[in-house]
Motif scaffolding. Structure first.
Motif, PDB file in Angstrom:
ATOM      1  N   GLN A 112      19.051  35.632 -33.023  1.00  0.00           N
ATOM      2  CA  GLN A 112      19.788  36.805 -32.544  1.00  0.00           C
ATOM      3  C   GLN A 112      20.283  36.644 -31.112  1.00  0.00           C
ATOM      4  N   HIS A 113      19.771  35.633 -30.415  1.00  0.00           N
ATOM      5  CA  HIS A 113      20.149  35.388 -29.018  1.00  0.00           C
ATOM      6  C   HIS A 113      20.494  33.912 -28.821  1.00  0.00           C
ATOM      7  N   PRO A 114      21.537  33.426 -29.515  1.00  0.00           N
ATOM      8  CA  PRO A 114      21.872  32.002 -29.415  1.00  0.00           C
ATOM      9  C   PRO A 114      22.238  31.617 -27.979  1.00  0.00           C
ATOM     10  N   GLY A 115      21.786  30.444 -27.596  1.00  0.00           N
ATOM     11  CA  GLY A 115      22.101  29.935 -26.271  1.00  0.00           C
ATOM     12  C   GLY A 115      21.158  30.398 -25.177  1.00  0.00           C
ATOM     13  N   ILE A 116      20.253  31.315 -25.499  1.00  0.00           N
ATOM     14  CA  ILE A 116      19.297  31.805 -24.508  1.00  0.00           C
ATOM     15  C   ILE A 116      18.077  30.889 -24.505  1.00  0.00           C
ATOM     16  N   LEU A 117      17.653  30.500 -23.333  1.00  0.00           N
ATOM     17  CA  LEU A 117      16.481  29.657 -23.174  1.00  0.00           C
ATOM     18  C   LEU A 117      15.283  30.563 -22.907  1.00  0.00           C
ATOM     19  N   PHE A 118      14.303  30.543 -23.820  1.00  0.00           N
ATOM     20  CA  PHE A 118      13.116  31.377 -23.691  1.00  0.00           C
ATOM     21  C   PHE A 118      11.940  30.550 -23.189  1.00  0.00           C
ATOM     22  N   SER A 119      11.157  31.126 -22.295  1.00  0.00           N
ATOM     23  CA  SER A 119       9.920  30.478 -21.889  1.00  0.00           C
ATOM     24  C   SER A 119       8.859  30.786 -22.948  1.00  0.00           C
ATOM     25  N   LYS A 120       7.777  30.036 -22.928  1.00  0.00           N
ATOM     26  CA  LYS A 120       6.676  30.310 -23.855  1.00  0.00           C
ATOM     27  C   LYS A 120       6.135  31.713 -23.632  1.00  0.00           C
ATOM     28  N   GLU A 121       6.053  32.123 -22.385  1.00  0.00           N
ATOM     29  CA  GLU A 121       5.539  33.448 -22.075  1.00  0.00           C
ATOM     30  C   GLU A 121       6.427  34.534 -22.675  1.00  0.00           C
ATOM     31  N   GLN A 122       7.748  34.360 -22.563  1.00  0.00           N
ATOM     32  CA  GLN A 122       8.676  35.343 -23.126  1.00  0.00           C
ATOM     33  C   GLN A 122       8.532  35.423 -24.637  1.00  0.00           C
ATOM     34  N   LEU A 123       8.427  34.267 -25.294  1.00  0.00           N
ATOM     35  CA  LEU A 123       8.265  34.257 -26.744  1.00  0.00           C
ATOM     36  C   LEU A 123       6.962  34.922 -27.153  1.00  0.00           C
ATOM     37  N   PHE A 124       5.908  34.603 -26.440  1.00  0.00           N
ATOM     38  CA  PHE A 124       4.598  35.168 -26.783  1.00  0.00           C
ATOM     39  C   PHE A 124       4.616  36.684 -26.654  1.00  0.00           C
ATOM     40  N   GLU A 125       5.158  37.185 -25.554  1.00  0.00           N
ATOM     41  CA  GLU A 125       5.203  38.628 -25.354  1.00  0.00           C
ATOM     42  C   GLU A 125       6.097  39.323 -26.366  1.00  0.00           C
TER      43      GLU A 125
END
Length: 97
Positions: free
Chosen positions: A46-59
């Motif tokens: 749903q958010h192509p091109g966005i770089l997520f940190s592990k913390e962001q994904l976990f939350e």
């Protein structure tokens, strides 16, 4: 990638993500994903091109704020990559928060 707003289906080459049904199809066949695998895949799709940190994904997916469980992100993304090679392109994240 093609988005169908009315039905909330995301299309990638060989991959269909039906957001309203929480269903993923690979070349027309169902792919079994755990709720965490699906959560990460659908968030990134749903958010192509966005770089997520592990913390962001976990939350976002686990709905918790805990650094002790961040290895769960790496393990879950590894399983997604095994199940769907095209999903690997979606599953890029910063190795350091």
């Amino acid at each position: 990638m093609n988005h169908s707003i009315a039905t909330r289906v995301l299309y990638y080459p060989g991959l269909e993500i039906q957001l309203h049904q929480k269903r993923v199809l690979k070349n027309g066949k169902d792919v079994h994903l755990t709720k965490y695998e699906y959560g990460i895949l659908s968030l990134m799709a749903q958010h192509p091109g966005i770089l997520f940190s592990k913390e962001q994904l976990f939350e976002a997916v686990w709905h918790e704020n805990s650094e002790s469980c961040l290895s769960a992100i790496s393990n879950t993304i590894g399983r997604i990559r095994q199940k769907r090679s095209n999903a690997a392109a979606l599953c890029k994240f910063a190795s350091e928060g």
